[in-house]
Each structure stands twice: as structure tokens, then as C-alpha cells.
Design a protein around this motif. Structure first.
Motif, PDB file in Angstrom:
ATOM      1  N   GLY A 153       0.802  -1.338   0.654  1.00 56.38           N
ATOM      2  CA  GLY A 153       0.419   0.046   0.189  1.00 56.38           C
ATOM      3  C   GLY A 153       1.069   1.240   0.169  1.00 56.38           C
ATOM      4  N   PHE A 154       2.235   1.261  -0.120  1.00 61.49           N
ATOM      5  CA  PHE A 154       3.053   2.152  -0.291  1.00 61.49           C
ATOM      6  C   PHE A 154       1.686   3.524  -1.186  1.00 61.49           C
ATOM      7  CE2 PHE A 154       5.588  -0.534  -3.342  1.00 61.49           C
ATOM      8  CZ  PHE A 154       5.438   1.005  -4.288  1.00 61.49           C
ATOM      9  N   GLU A 155       2.702   4.713  -0.907  1.00 61.71           N
ATOM     10  CA  GLU A 155       2.126   5.920  -1.739  1.00 61.71           C
ATOM     11  C   GLU A 155       2.956   6.790  -1.963  1.00 61.71           C
ATOM     12  OE1 GLU A 155      -0.557   7.782   0.564  1.00 61.71           O
ATOM     13  OE2 GLU A 155      -2.055   6.423   0.648  1.00 61.71           O
ATOM     14  N   GLN A 156       4.135   6.701  -1.859  1.00 57.69           N
ATOM     15  CA  GLN A 156       5.813   6.943  -2.446  1.00 57.69           C
ATOM     16  C   GLN A 156       6.942   6.148  -2.161  1.00 57.69           C
ATOM     17  OE1 GLN A 156       5.626  11.017  -0.016  1.00 57.69           O
ATOM     18  NE2 GLN A 156       7.293  11.816  -1.868  1.00 57.69           N
ATOM     19  N   VAL A 157       7.980   6.693  -2.685  1.00 56.23           N
ATOM     20  CA  VAL A 157       9.268   6.146  -2.519  1.00 56.23           C
ATOM     21  C   VAL A 157      10.321   7.026  -2.925  1.00 56.23           C
ATOM     22  CG1 VAL A 157      10.797   4.162  -3.284  1.00 56.23           C
ATOM     23  CG2 VAL A 157       8.290   3.749  -3.251  1.00 56.23           C
ATOM     24  N   VAL A 158      10.986   7.488  -1.629  1.00 57.06           N
ATOM     25  CA  VAL A 158      12.513   8.011  -2.355  1.00 57.06           C
ATOM     26  C   VAL A 158      13.586   7.030  -1.974  1.00 57.06           C
ATOM     27  CG1 VAL A 158      10.601   9.864  -1.404  1.00 57.06           C
ATOM     28  CG2 VAL A 158      12.801   8.402  -0.062  1.00 57.06           C
ATOM     29  N   THR A 159      14.289   7.897  -2.427  1.00 53.85           N
ATOM     30  CA  THR A 159      15.724   6.950  -2.746  1.00 53.85           C
ATOM     31  C   THR A 159      16.730   7.922  -1.815  1.00 53.85           C
ATOM     32  OG1 THR A 159      16.184   7.474  -4.778  1.00 53.85           O
ATOM     33  CG2 THR A 159      15.607   5.742  -4.935  1.00 53.85           C
ATOM     34  N   ARG A 160      17.451   7.015  -1.055  1.00 57.21           N
ATOM     35  CA  ARG A 160      18.661   7.492  -0.279  1.00 57.21           C
ATOM     36  C   ARG A 160      19.795   7.277  -1.088  1.00 57.21           C
ATOM     37  NH1 ARG A 160      19.245  10.214   4.972  1.00 57.21           N
ATOM     38  NH2 ARG A 160      20.738   9.961   5.500  1.00 57.21           N
ATOM     39  N   GLY A 161      20.807   8.127  -1.339  1.00 61.00           N
ATOM     40  CA  GLY A 161      22.135   7.746  -2.187  1.00 61.00           C
ATOM     41  C   GLY A 161      21.698   6.979  -4.000  1.00 61.00           C
ATOM     42  N   ASP A 162      22.458   6.989  -4.790  1.00 60.80           N
ATOM     43  CA  ASP A 162      22.706   6.920  -5.913  1.00 60.80           C
ATOM     44  C   ASP A 162      23.216   5.296  -6.300  1.00 60.80           C
ATOM     45  OD1 ASP A 162      23.341   6.851  -8.585  1.00 60.80           O
ATOM     46  OD2 ASP A 162      25.262   7.716  -8.843  1.00 60.80           O
ATOM     47  N   PRO A 163      21.648   4.505  -6.439  1.00 55.72           N
ATOM     48  CA  PRO A 163      21.529   3.426  -7.427  1.00 55.72           C
ATOM     49  C   PRO A 163      22.959   2.520  -7.657  1.00 55.72           C
ATOM     50  CG  PRO A 163      19.611   4.241  -7.395  1.00 55.72           C
ATOM     51  CD  PRO A 163      20.381   5.348  -7.016  1.00 55.72           C
ATOM     52  N   ALA A 164      24.265   3.654  -8.833  1.00 55.38           N
ATOM     53  CA  ALA A 164      24.634   3.488  -9.706  1.00 55.38           C
ATOM     54  C   ALA A 164      25.902   3.240  -8.806  1.00 55.38           C
ATOM     55  CB  ALA A 164      24.854   4.874 -10.224  1.00 55.38           C
ATOM     56  N   THR A 165      26.012   3.689  -7.427  1.00 54.32           N
ATOM     57  CA  THR A 165      27.001   3.675  -6.484  1.00 54.32           C
ATOM     58  C   THR A 165      26.169   1.187  -5.891  1.00 54.32           C
ATOM     59  OG1 THR A 165      25.769   4.158  -4.259  1.00 54.32           O
ATOM     60  CG2 THR A 165      27.276   5.159  -5.968  1.00 54.32           C
ATOM     61  N   LYS A 166      25.573   0.641  -6.153  1.00 58.90           N
ATOM     62  CA  LYS A 166      25.400  -0.635  -4.974  1.00 58.90           C
ATOM     63  C   LYS A 166      25.147   0.099  -4.115  1.00 58.90           C
ATOM     64  CE  LYS A 166      26.960  -3.521  -8.560  1.00 58.90           C
ATOM     65  NZ  LYS A 166      27.371  -4.529  -9.357  1.00 58.90           N
ATOM     66  N   LYS A 167      24.661   1.117  -3.530  1.00 60.57           N
ATOM     67  CA  LYS A 167      24.580   1.298  -2.038  1.00 60.57           C
ATOM     68  C   LYS A 167      23.826   2.236  -1.497  1.00 60.57           C
ATOM     69  CE  LYS A 167      28.285   2.171   0.580  1.00 60.57           C
ATOM     70  NZ  LYS A 167      28.431   1.255   1.903  1.00 60.57           N
ATOM     71  N   PHE A 168      22.448   2.241  -2.076  1.00 65.90           N
ATOM     72  CA  PHE A 168      21.517   3.089  -1.709  1.00 65.90           C
ATOM     73  C   PHE A 168      19.990   2.172  -0.459  1.00 65.90           C
ATOM     74  CE2 PHE A 168      18.299   1.415  -4.317  1.00 65.90           C
ATOM     75  CZ  PHE A 168      19.167   0.701  -5.381  1.00 65.90           C
ATOM     76  N   SER A 169      19.343   3.446  -0.441  1.00 64.38           N
ATOM     77  CA  SER A 169      18.032   2.961   0.186  1.00 64.38           C
ATOM     78  C   SER A 169      16.747   3.190  -0.826  1.00 64.38           C
ATOM     79  CB  SER A 169      18.126   2.768   2.178  1.00 64.38           C
ATOM     80  OG  SER A 169      19.208   1.727   2.959  1.00 64.38           O
ATOM     81  N   ALA A 170      16.003   2.342  -0.140  1.00 67.71           N
ATOM     82  CA  ALA A 170      14.510   3.009  -0.860  1.00 67.71           C
ATOM     83  C   ALA A 170      13.451   3.273   0.603  1.00 67.71           C
ATOM     84  CB  ALA A 170      14.173   2.172  -1.877  1.00 67.71           C
ATOM     85  N   PHE A 171      13.209   4.098   0.888  1.00 66.80           N
ATOM     86  CA  PHE A 171      12.411   4.174   1.981  1.00 66.80           C
ATOM     87  C   PHE A 171      10.951   4.930   1.031  1.00 66.80           C
ATOM     88  CE2 PHE A 171      14.943   5.784   5.445  1.00 66.80           C
ATOM     89  CZ  PHE A 171      15.559   5.526   4.866  1.00 66.80           C
ATOM     90  N   TYR A 172      10.150   4.113   2.367  1.00 65.66           N
ATOM     91  CA  TYR A 172       8.504   3.734   1.721  1.00 65.66           C
ATOM     92  C   TYR A 172       7.740   4.556   2.711  1.00 65.66           C
ATOM     93  CZ  TYR A 172       9.864  -0.003  -1.179  1.00 65.66           C
ATOM     94  OH  TYR A 172      10.781  -1.186  -2.176  1.00 65.66           O
ATOM     95  N   PHE A 173       6.654   5.826   1.967  1.00 66.19           N
ATOM     96  CA  PHE A 173       5.487   6.059   2.476  1.00 66.19           C
ATOM     97  C   PHE A 173       3.997   5.480   1.853  1.00 66.19           C
ATOM     98  CE2 PHE A 173       9.752   8.037   2.255  1.00 66.19           C
ATOM     99  CZ  PHE A 173       9.893   8.853   3.639  1.00 66.19           C
ATOM    100  N   LYS A 174       3.810   5.559   3.629  1.00 57.91           N
ATOM    101  CA  LYS A 174       1.667   6.250   3.038  1.00 57.91           C
ATOM    102  C   LYS A 174       1.510   6.999   4.104  1.00 57.91           C
ATOM    103  CE  LYS A 174      -1.899   2.798   3.462  1.00 57.91           C
ATOM    104  NZ  LYS A 174      -1.834   1.108   4.176  1.00 57.91           N
ATOM    105  N   ALA A 175       0.378   7.532   3.688  1.00 59.33           N
ATOM    106  CA  ALA A 175      -0.193   8.808   4.413  1.00 59.33           C
ATOM    107  C   ALA A 175       1.184   9.862   4.882  1.00 59.33           C
ATOM    108  CB  ALA A 175      -0.918   8.336   5.172  1.00 59.33           C
ATOM    109  N   GLY A 176       2.112  10.109   4.403  1.00 56.85           N
ATOM    110  CA  GLY A 176       3.505  10.784   4.479  1.00 56.85           C
ATOM    111  C   GLY A 176       4.455  10.107   5.906  1.00 56.85           C
ATOM    112  N   LYS A 177       3.602   8.447   6.828  1.00 57.29           N
ATOM    113  CA  LYS A 177       4.614   8.133   6.850  1.00 57.29           C
ATOM    114  C   LYS A 177       5.366   6.818   6.583  1.00 57.29           C
ATOM    115  CE  LYS A 177       4.060   6.927  11.520  1.00 57.29           C
ATOM    116  NZ  LYS A 177       3.088   5.357  12.686  1.00 57.29           N
TER     117      LYS A 177
END
Ligand SMILES: Cc1cc2nc3c(=O)[nH]c(=O)nc-3n(C[C@H](O)[C@H](O)[C@H](O)COP(=O)(O)OP(=O)(O)OC[C@H]3O[C@@H](n4cnc5c(N)ncnc54)[C@H](O)[C@@H]3O)c2cc1C
Ligand code: FES
Lengths: 107, 406
Positions: free
Chosen positions: B339-363
């Protein structure tokens, strides 16, 4: 085979030959040493294989990688300077005589 | 001898339940019954190091038998429970013997979902991966195979695909959905893994509906898809998910709904029976059911199940976590992405070191970290403490996430 001395939480000491390439966790488990749970089986995901490295050989143990450092944040017993996750310590001839102590609690 | 605790299933949940009963001071008899030839062993390496010969069988042991015996836990392996009589509080084993219980723990795990195609259970060279025996058979088959086809682009299928590529095999992954691991990760993670696998020389076919198994002399030879394509295969791995082992509970009239129904404390519809691990479906506050297949879930539910039989409440409410190793990437997941509504990435996927943060209703609801163990651990703490970064903070690598935990 290089040997490791395990100190169980109750103070009982066990000296065990660890095959090179095995982790200090794996040989504790296959020999029935008490004091760790190792829930994730050595994937550096659970922090229930916490040990303290005792004695002079501590300096010979390769430093913890980023993964292990992050997971050490999660140990239940007190985290000390000599805290390690023993699933991440692979046995080598240089580590013969290593002494590891298991804390009272893992989870 | 008075009836004690009987545990059906000698896997991670069964072992954890037994040890927890002892740790909590239970002194009566504990019997753990498992239908495999082995005592408890770690399954995650079966699709990872074990296939590559990096991990040996003896290294998979969870507990030496003498330690289990020392804790006065009686373990019967190679024995299967066939029926539960709840009125008499008695289980029956395959050999007809019976065992009375005061408390019963169902830790029966799961089994492979079969591929519903002719030939799937008769042709040689077709394997699923659930047990040590499965992994041994696959490792042996990999020695001679050339063309490995994997049906199912989920965690286990992809881990096996990576191992087969590392062994130099020609590898094709057939995934029915339009992206990999679609059930659990965001499209950007799916496409990262598509690139990872194809970049390492595997062919990954999305939207592939397997329609026919082609045999030759009793052995798998090829796999056909609905759109008329054919893929040569001398080793076929089927990784299309699992089914909870809930039948003996269901037959005994214990409530089941896509698994043995449990509450947050691992209690079933029968007060004398608890259940833990892959075999369960947890009833959530909103009335829906959730089935998790993970090490953490097995351990946490098993602890709660042991507590519950001792009359103690221990709710399992921590955020779910899981990991998967494929090639040089360690994926660590915490939370649930549904049910996620928004995903933001932290770090650059090209470096093979990053995270994806999933949000729902801003949380914040979940984080997938790739080779970013510290961010994963921060994530576990966010959920423990009920704090959430904003999407802007999550995306900003100059913002130290730990400041939110102070
Ligand atoms: C190849 C593979 C890789 C995995 N990788 C990961 C990973 O990276 N991370 C992660 O978190 N999780 C992973 N998992 C999932 C994890 O291993 C499971 O969630 C966990 O093993 C569940 O434990 P359990 O005790 O519920 O079930 P199981 O481990 O399946 O144990 C149940 C046992 O009960 C036995 N049994 C069933 N019915 C009966 C009966 N009637 N009588 C007697 N015995 C019975 C079964 O044969 C089995 O031995 C992986 C699983 C597999 C197969
Ligand atoms: S066994 Fe899980 S972190 Fe060491």
C-alpha cells in the motif's frame, strides 16, 4: 586445527579445534557450546551471536566490517570495545588460541 | 509421566519454542517431533553459500544434539505427526504411536507450491528448494547441467539463479509478473535487480507465463511459454512460493485461513495450542490476515507461543525484517511495503549502495537497504520507536538519520 577457547556465560571453559574457514559461531554451535543463539545462521542479521574477544589475540582478529558494526548496535548485553559477532570471525591459523567469552543474554 | 509440551516440527520455530520454554523455567517434559532426517538446521544458506560449496552441511546445524539433550528436550526426527485429537489432547505419529500433551505447539513450516503442469512431478531434473535434501539434489544437478531455467523471480529463485551463474551455467529466469520480486519491492528495486542479473549474464524474461514442460527420455528438456517461446533446460528450478503446512491443524478443527490463525501472542483458536513460523496466518487488528515467511517471524512467534502456553502474554509487534543475498548485493528489508504511496531513494543506485524509503500517508512504512546496513539498522529503530523521517529527510544524504533517534 587452530583451537578456540569458549567461555560460556556460567564461566565454564571449552577448548575446541575449529576447522580453518569455519566461523567461531559455527563451531560453537556444532559442538554444543552454550551462550549464543545465532538465529540467522551467520548472515549478520540477528545480533544473537555476540561475544567478547579476550586476551592478546584480540588484535589479530580482522576488524569488523560495516555490516557487523551496524548490527553490533543491536546487541542485548553491554556492547564493549571487544564486542564482536562471532559468526563474522572466520578461523585462520593466526587465530589459534583465541579466547571468546559469551555474555549472559543474546535476546 | 505427566503430559508435557509437544512441539510438531523441528525447524527454527520448533527449536526456539523448546528453548524458550526451558529459559522461562518450564521443567516438564518437552518433545519435539520432526519429519526430516535432520535436527534443526539453517535454511537461508541453502539458496546461497551451500549451493556454491562455500558452506558445508555440518555448518548448517542450529544446535548440536547434545545441547538439545542437555536442556532435557527430547527430539524425535524422521517422525511425522498425522493427527491431533484435541479432546483427548493427544497426537498420533506415522508409526501409530501416540503422545499426550498438556500444551501443543504447531511449528510445521511450509512446503513448496507445486507447478501445476503435466510432467512437473514425473520428469527428472526439476527441483524446488525448501530442504537440505532439495539443496543437495540441486547442487549435484548443477555439476552436470548446462542450461538452468528458474521459474519465479522471487528471492529464492533469484538467489539460486545467481549461484548457478557463479558456477558458469547458462541461466534463464522466467517471471510471470512484469517485474522481479513484485510482491514486496518497489519498481525501482525490481529494475535494479533486473540489471544486476542481466548484467551478470542471466537472461531474465518478464511476463513469462510458463505453459508447457517439454521432456526428452524422461528428463526435462525445455520450457514453453504462452507466447510460443521455448527455453532449453536441463535443470529446472521451480520457485513459485510456498504453502503453509496447516492441514493437520485444520483437520483437528483449529481455525485456519491461509495458514493456522494466530493472534499477536501466537495463540490459536484452542487455548491448549499455539502456533509459530511459516505455518501461521496472523490475524491483524483490522481483521485481515498476514503470513510472513522469515527467520525473524519464526523466532518471535515461537517465543510468544512458548510464553502463551506458560500463561504469559508476549506480543510480537516489532517491524518485520528480512534479507536476501544476490551477487555482491545484500538486500535488507524492514517494515512492509504493501500500500505504499511514495518511494524516495537515499543514495545513488549506480554506486550499488542505497536505500528506498516507502511512505504511506506521509509516514514511513518500510525501508529496503542495499549494501547499506547502517540505514537498515536505523530503520529497525525508527519502527521500534515509532518515529518517521519525512520523505525529504530520507532522501537527503546530508541529513543524519540517527539524529531522529537521539
Ligand atoms: C532456501 C531458503 C532460503 C531462505 N532464506 C531466507 C532469508 O534469507 N532470510 C529469512 O529471513 N528467511 C529465509 N528463509 C525462510 C526461513 O528459512 C523460514 O521462514 C523458516 O525456516 C521458517 O521456520 P519454521 O520453523 O516455521 O519452518 P521450517 O523451517 O519449515 O520447519 C518446519 C519443520 O516441520 C516439519 N514438519 C511439518 N509437518 C510436520 C508433521 N506433521 N510432523 C513432523 N514434522 C513436521 C517440516 O518438515 C520442517 O522440518 C529461507 C527459506 C528457504 C527454504
Ligand atoms: S548469527 Fe546472526 S548475526 Fe551472527
Amino acid at each position: 586445527m587452530p583451537n578456540v577457547t569458549y567461555i560460556e556465560p556460567n564461566g565454564n571453559q571449552r577448548e575446541i579445534d575449529v576447522p580453518a574457514g569455519w566461523s567461531v559461531m559455527q563451531s560453537a554451535m556444532s559442538n554444543g557450546v552454550e551462550g549464543i543463539e545465532a538465529e540467522c545462521g551467520g548472515s549478520c542479521a540477528c545480533a544473537t551471536c555476540h561475544c567478547y574477544i579476550e586476551g592478546d589475540l584480540a588484535a589479530a582478529v580482522p576488524a569488523a566490517a560495516e555490516n557487523e558494526l551496524a548490527m553490533l548496535d543491536n546487541v542485548v548485553a553491554e556492547r564493549k570495545a571487544n564486542s564482536r559477532l562471532c559468526c563474522q570471525i572466520k578461523m585462520t591459523p593466526e587465530l589459534a588460541g583465541l579466547v571468546v567469552r559469551f555474555p549472559d543474554a543474546q535476546s | 509421566m505427566s503430559a508435557g509440551m509437544v512441539i510438531i516440527g523441528a525447524g527454527l520455530a520448533g527449536l526456539t519454542a523448546a528453548e524458550t520454554l526451558r529459559a522461562e523455567g518450564y521443567e516438564g517434559p518437552i518433545t519435539m517431533i520432526g519429519d526430516e532426517a535432520y535436527g534443526p538446521y539453517h535454511r537461508p544458506p541453502l539458496s546461497k553459500g551451500y549451493l556454491l560449496g562455500e558452506t558445508q552441511e555440518a555448518q548448517l546445524i542450529m544446535r548440536a544434539p547434545e545441547l538439545i539433550a542437555k536442556k532435557n528436550i527430547s527430539m524425535k526426527v524422521g517422525a511425522r505427526v498425522t493427527a491431533i485429537d484435541r479432546a483427548a489432547k493427544r497426537v498420533t505419529l506415522t508409526d501409530g504411536s501416540t503422545l499426550d500433551y498438556a500444551g501443543l505447539l504447531l511449528c510445521t513450516g511450509s512446503r513448496l507450491r507445486p507447478l501445476p503442469l503435466p510432467g512437473a512431478d514425473t520428469l527428472k531434473g526439476i527441483f524446488g528448494l525448501r530442504s537440505l535434501d532439495d539443496s543437495k539434489a540441486i547442487a549435484a544437478a548443477l555439476e552436470t547441467a548446462n542450461n538452468v531455467v528458474v521459474i519465479g523471480g522471487g528471492f529464492i529463485g533469484l538467489e539460486v539463479a545467481a549461484a548457478a551463474r557463479k558456477k558458469g551455467k547458462t541461466v534463464t529466469v522466467l517471471e510471470a509478473a512484469d517485474r522481479l520480486m513484485a510482491r514486496v519491492v518497489a519498481p525501482l528495486i525490481s529494475s535494479f535487480y533486473y540489471d544486476l542479473h542481466t548484467g551478470n549474464g542471466a537472461e531474465v524474461v518478464l511476463g513469462a507465463m510458463v505453459s508447457e514442460l517439454v521432456g526428452k527420455d524422461g528428463h526435462i528438456a525445455a520450457v514453453k511459454t504462452k507466447d510460443g517461446r521455448e527455453f532449453a533446460a536441463d535443470l529446472l528450478i521451480v520457485g513459485i512460493g510456498i504453502l503453509p503446512n496447516a492441514e493437520i491443524a485444520q483437520a483437528a478443527g483449529i481455525e485456519c485461513n491461509g495458514g493456522i490463525v494466530v493472534d499477536a501472542c501466537s495463540r490459536t483458536s484452542d487455548p491448549a495450542v499455539t502456533a509459530a513460523g511459516d505455518c501461521t496466518a496472523r490475524r491483524l487488528a483490522d481483521g485481515s490476515f498476514r503470513r510472513l515467511e522469515s527467520v525473524q517471524n519464526a523466532v518471535e512467534q515461537a517465543k510468544s507461543a512458548a510464553f502463551a502456553l506458560l500463561g504469559k502474554e508476549r506480543e510480537f509487534n516489532a517491524a518485520p525484517w528480512f534479507w536476501s543475498d544476490q551477487y555482491d548485493i545484500k538486500l535488507q528489508m524492514v517494515g512492509l511495503t504493501a500500500g505504499f504511496e511514495q518511494v524516495v531513494t537515499r543514495g545513488d543506485p549506480a554506486t550499488k549502495k542505497f536505500s528506498a524509503f516507502y511512505f504511506k500517508a506521509g509516514k514511513l512504512i518500510a525501508i529496503d537497504s542495499l549494501n547499506q546496513p547502517a540505514e537498515h539498522m536505523s530503520g529497525r529503530k525508527f519502527f521500534d520507536k515509532g518515529v518517521s523521517p519525512t520523505p525529504e529527510q530520507a532522501a537527503d544524504t546530508a541529513f543524519a538519520l540517527n539524529t531522529l533517534l537521539a
